[in-house]
Design an enzyme around this catalytic site. Structure first.
Site, PDB file in Angstrom:
ATOM      1  N   ASN A  46      50.498  44.461  44.251  1.00 20.08           N
ATOM      2  CA  ASN A  46      49.726  43.451  43.521  1.00 20.08           C
ATOM      3  C   ASN A  46      48.936  44.143  42.412  1.00 20.08           C
ATOM      4  OD1 ASN A  46      46.656  41.786  44.014  1.00 20.08           O
ATOM      5  ND2 ASN A  46      48.414  40.822  43.048  1.00 20.08           N
ATOM      6  N   GLY A  47      48.698  43.402  41.306  1.00 20.89           N
ATOM      7  CA  GLY A  47      47.883  43.931  40.225  1.00 20.89           C
ATOM      8  C   GLY A  47      48.652  44.234  38.966  1.00 20.89           C
TER       9      GLY A  47
ATOM     10  N   GLN B 148      44.672  32.761  53.926  1.00 17.66           N
ATOM     11  CA  GLN B 148      43.803  33.924  53.763  1.00 17.66           C
ATOM     12  C   GLN B 148      42.362  33.548  54.057  1.00 17.66           C
ATOM     13  OE1 GLN B 148      42.220  35.842  50.092  1.00 17.66           O
ATOM     14  NE2 GLN B 148      43.536  37.569  50.659  1.00 17.66           N
TER      15      GLN B 148
ATOM     16  N   CYS C 144      38.403  41.802  47.965  1.00 17.16           N
ATOM     17  CA  CYS C 144      37.539  41.117  46.999  1.00 17.16           C
ATOM     18  C   CYS C 144      36.295  41.955  46.702  1.00 17.16           C
ATOM     19  CB  CYS C 144      37.131  39.749  47.518  1.00 17.16           C
ATOM     20  SG  CYS C 144      36.052  38.853  46.366  1.00 17.16           S
TER      21      CYS C 144
END
Length: 487
Positions: A213-214, A86, A115
């Protein structure tokens, strides 16, 4: 371009990219416990472009090394088919250059578009890209067309479901292999509920794999919860961050391993792959969490080296055994390389075992300066230095050619400048010419320098300081291309 080694993103359990956590030891540990794919921590394109790819024969790794010798990215054969690199980027051409640099050592390339941290968004990277769909399209399209490995991206959701779905549909058209969706808006933090409904809407709107995700805070407390989160989001795969950071055995079908065993397994990888102790310490602290105030936690907090970390976990013997193996391997490789050097080296090169120690010379006086002046005095061409770096330990060796003869030190140095000075010393000593050492007594270069300084000090106050004396000008002209250190 066709993908040579396709990485499938459907039905996978994935270690999320995490700053300071997703280094090699954590990635390997996650694979051991059952992760299918592991993402490295976000690495910035500009920083990566300064790196040199080095094969580390001692550790059996591939290292991307910054100019200051810091390891920016380290990987190994064990993860080559399952690690996704990444990067943070806001420029298509830079992103492509980085991807080409690393693509032979990784399984895929990911662009961070989620981000929310200021250091990322200020540079128009991370979540800042979400408001610039044209740039997103440019970066992803350039990567998909330019490399042979699958390309993915990781985003956060936008304020409205409709806008998020429209953006993801546009991203899909770039040809990427999958998209990871952190189900929170850029201003939301882990304590805010994850928006499973938005991830589900995305999953139903596109045909490429969606990676949810999360869910660490709301859903994923144990292995079985991974499937629960996947069903709630209708996603193809699940990406786990904090739950894996706290205990990477979350990926284990059989259930969690005891935390003590997990931490010892992590430390073994950290020692085996020479992970920097500050990074090792940080990751272990994330695992200990509420146990940081225990005796072991306090020992970890006080540790100032990898050895002290090992001792805090009763692994001192492992550390000593492993480092002894590495030292033996290093010695063996050095001997082998020396033998190879001796076999192929030009026999006409004059060699001595010398090093340059600046403490042995007056300020701003170096052997290279003396050698250059001697060549000019004798009307020889200027010395020519050829310097090479040894991949094994990244040390340098320089050969200087003077009057059609070559000279070098048999000792390798930690910098190009030191290696060149050592080569100059070999040449000067062979020729029997002074090299400027303090022990040689007063020398003409020192006298000349001091005289120049005294003339400046004693100059008439009315004299123009910007216009040096003729003699000073001559000295500067003579030494203009010498290796004169800065004060």
């Amino acid at each position: 371009m066709t993908v040579n080694t396709p990485l499938c993103f459907g039905g996978k359990k994935i270690l999320a990219p995490m700053v300071r956590v997703g280094t090699l030891p954590m990635r390997l540990l996650a694979l051991d416990y059952g992760a299918d794919i592991v993402y490295c921590e976000e690495l910035i394109d500009i920083k990566m472009l300064q790196c040199k790819r080095v094969v580390n024969e001692i550790l059996e790794t591939v290292d991307f090394v910054a100019p200051n010798d810091r390891i920016v990215f380290r990987t190994c054969e064990r993860e080559r088919e399952r690690v996704v690199f990444q990067m943070g980027s806001a420029d298509a051409e830079r992103a492509l250059a980085v991807a080409k640099l690393v693509e032979s050592d990784v399984a895929g390339i990911d662009i961070n578009m989620g981000c929310p941290k200021e250091y990322s968004t200020k540079a128009r990277m991370g979540a800042a890209l979400l408001s610039d769909p044209d740039k997103i399209e440019s970066i992803l399209t350039t990567l998909v067309k330019g490399i042979c490995k699958p390309v993915t991206c990781k985003i956060r959701i936008l304020p409205s479901v409709e806008d998020t779905v429209n953006l993801v549909k546009r991203i899909e058209k770039t040809g990427i292999a999958a998209i990871a969706v952190h189900g929170r808006k850029k201003e939301e933090r882990p304590q805010h509920p994850v928006h499973c409904d938005v991830i589900k809407a995305i999953s139903e709107a596109v045909s490429i794999p969606v990676i949810a995700n999360g869910g660490s805070h709301d859903f994923i407390k144990e292995y079985a919860d991974i499937e629960t989160f996947q069903k709630a989001t209708a996603a193809s795969s699940v990406m786990i961050a904090r739950a894996a950071m706290w205990n990477p055995s979350i990926f284990r079908k059989e259930g969690f391993c005891p935390l003590k065993d997990v931490m010892q397994d992590y430390i073994k990888y950290a020692v085996r792959y020479d992970n920097h102790y500050t990074n090792t310490k940080y990751c272990l602290c994330q695992m200990l969490r509420e146990q940081l105030e225990t005796t072991q936690g306090k020992k970890l907090h006080a540790a100032q080296s990898t050895q002290e970390i090992c001792e805090a976990f009763e692994m001192g013997d492992f550390y000593e055994e492993t480092t002894a193996i590495f030292e033996a391997k290093k010695t063996s490789l050095e001997t082998k390389m020396q033998d190879e050097d001796d076999q192929v080296e030009d026999p006409d090169v004059i060699k001595m075992a010398v090093r340059f120690d600046k403490r042995e010379y007056p300020p701003q006086i170096t052997p290279k300066m003396y050698l250059l002046e001697w060549c000019r005095k004798e009307k020889h061409p200027q010395p020519v230095y050829e310097t090479v770096q040894r991949p094994l330990d990244r040390l340098f060796c320089s050969v200087v050619t003077v009057a059609e003869r070559k000279y070098r030190s048999t000792l390798w140095d930690k910098s190009k400048k030191l290696a060149e000075q050592a080569a100059a010393i070999v040449c000067l000593r062979t020729l029997g010419v002074p090299e400027g050492k303090v022990c040689e007594g007063e020398n003409h270069l020192s006298k000349r320098k001091r005289g120049d300084q005294e003339r400046v000090i004693s100059r008439d106050p009315g004299e123009d300081l910007a216009e040096p004396s003729q003699k000073k000008a001559n000295f500067i002209e003579e030494t203009s291309d010498m290796d004169v250190p800065k004060m």
